[in-house]
Design an enzyme around this catalytic site. Structure first.
Site, PDB file in Angstrom:
ATOM      1  N   GLU A  29      51.020  43.445  41.775  1.00 36.42           N
ATOM      2  CA  GLU A  29      50.569  42.631  42.609  1.00 36.42           C
ATOM      3  C   GLU A  29      50.491  41.088  41.513  1.00 36.42           C
ATOM      4  OE1 GLU A  29      47.120  40.892  40.451  1.00 36.42           O
ATOM      5  OE2 GLU A  29      46.001  43.195  40.278  1.00 36.42           O
ATOM      6  N   LYS A 163      36.725  44.926  36.215  1.00 32.75           N
ATOM      7  CA  LYS A 163      36.561  44.334  34.645  1.00 32.75           C
ATOM      8  C   LYS A 163      35.196  44.014  34.489  1.00 32.75           C
ATOM      9  CE  LYS A 163      40.314  41.239  36.915  1.00 32.75           C
ATOM     10  NZ  LYS A 163      40.499  42.223  37.809  1.00 32.75           N
TER      11      LYS A 163
END
Length: 312
Positions: A29, A163
């Site tokens: 990414e 996360k």
């Protein structure tokens, strides 16, 4: 290589050759470059991840949208542009058509990278931590586009879990409901990005100990006609892992600050990650770099295991 996309995709030479010859390729990414890490660490880590993929026998394809074209593989100049330029949007899945239609530029998130990788025939994608179900989702309905992209894109996404600023039990529940297997690489518990496990620990769906096991799960899913991907979770290396209680304390303080400042939606996660960096005096950045580089190496190994060794 998907020839139907020839008018909107620009392939770097090494990526074009690798896809044409059926060699192992790893998608990377670009949001981590443009929005995730501070300068100059962002460009340094981007280059390091590409070299790690090459050193482990695969070809890196960092994805981005530049001037209305999807780029599969970036030059050093393009990496620098993403890392230092202005006007680079954070390109989630919904943003791709707008950026392409308007000739604009954007750094791909997990959702858009997974989608583009699947379109281009790239089977493995390395990232840091995925997005998921946000805390307080019961009232905000805030769920990352990463999750439905994982449920619809047939790629192996190598990550360090989700996360820790998210609602991790709800995130795992969403993945289970939508048929995305969560595999732990040499671990039985779900990692939480900066920390090697949650407190209390959350189990993964299954443990795998070799790239070949991952490749076999991927192949069987494809034979059975499953459209979605596989989430492969590798904990941050122990020497760079943060303490779970320390991270949770910083997250709670950051959430209070975000509420006080009226920060909502997609702005919350980067705000909290920045708050974590300050609270840990930069140790979260060291952990982020470590997990990104280790994930790149594992993704290359998985790509080699998935790719038949008969390319020309």
């Amino acid at each position: 290589m998907n020839q139907e996309l020839h008018d909107i995709v620009v392939y770097a030479p090494e990526v074009a050759v690798a896809l044409r010859q059926g060699r192992p390729v790893v998608a990377l990414e670009s949001t981590v470059i443009a929005h995730g890490l501070p300068r100059p660490l962002n460009i340094e880590v981007a280059r390091s991840m590409e070299e790690i993929v090459r050193d482990n026998g695969a070809v890196p394809a960092t994805l981005a949208v530049l001037d209305g074209m999807i780029h599969a593989g970036l030059s050093l100049e393009q990496l620098d542009r993403l890392g230092t330029g202005t006007g680079i949007a954070k390109a989630s899945l919904r943003d791709l058509p707008l950026l392409l239609a308007r000739g604009e530029s954007g750094a791909t998130t997990v959702s858009s990278t997974a989608h583009i990788a699947a379109l281009l025939g790239i089977k493995v994608f390395a990232t840091g931590g995925i997005g998921g179900v946000h805390r307080g989702w019961e009232s905000s309905f805030d769920i990352s586009a990463d999750l439905p992209a994982l449920a619809s894109s047939p790629v192996v996404v190598v990550c360090a879990g989700a996360k820790s600023v998210l609602d991790l039990p709800a995130t795992l529940e969403w993945l289970e409901t939508n048929g995305v297997p969560v595999l732990g690489y040499q671990t039985d518990t779900f990692p939480a990005f900066y920390t090697r496990a949650t407190d209390p620990p959350l189990p993964v769906d299954a443990r795998v100990d070799t790239p070949e096991e991952v490749a076999e799960v991927y192949r069987v899913r494809r034979r059975l006609g499953f459209e979605g991907g596989v989430l492969l979770c590798r904990p941050v290396p122990e020497e760079h892992a943060l303490d779970t209680a320390e991270v949770e304390y910083a997250v709670q303080a950051g959430l209070r600050d975000a509420e006080a400042q009226g920060i909502k939606g997609r702005a919350v996660t980067p705000f909290l990650l920045s708050a974590l960096s300050r609270a840990t005096e930069g140790r979260s950045l060291a952990a982020n770099r470590s997990l990104l580089e280790h994930n790149a190496a594992l993704a290359a190994a998985v790509a080699r295991a998935i790719t038949p060794p008969n390319y020309v």
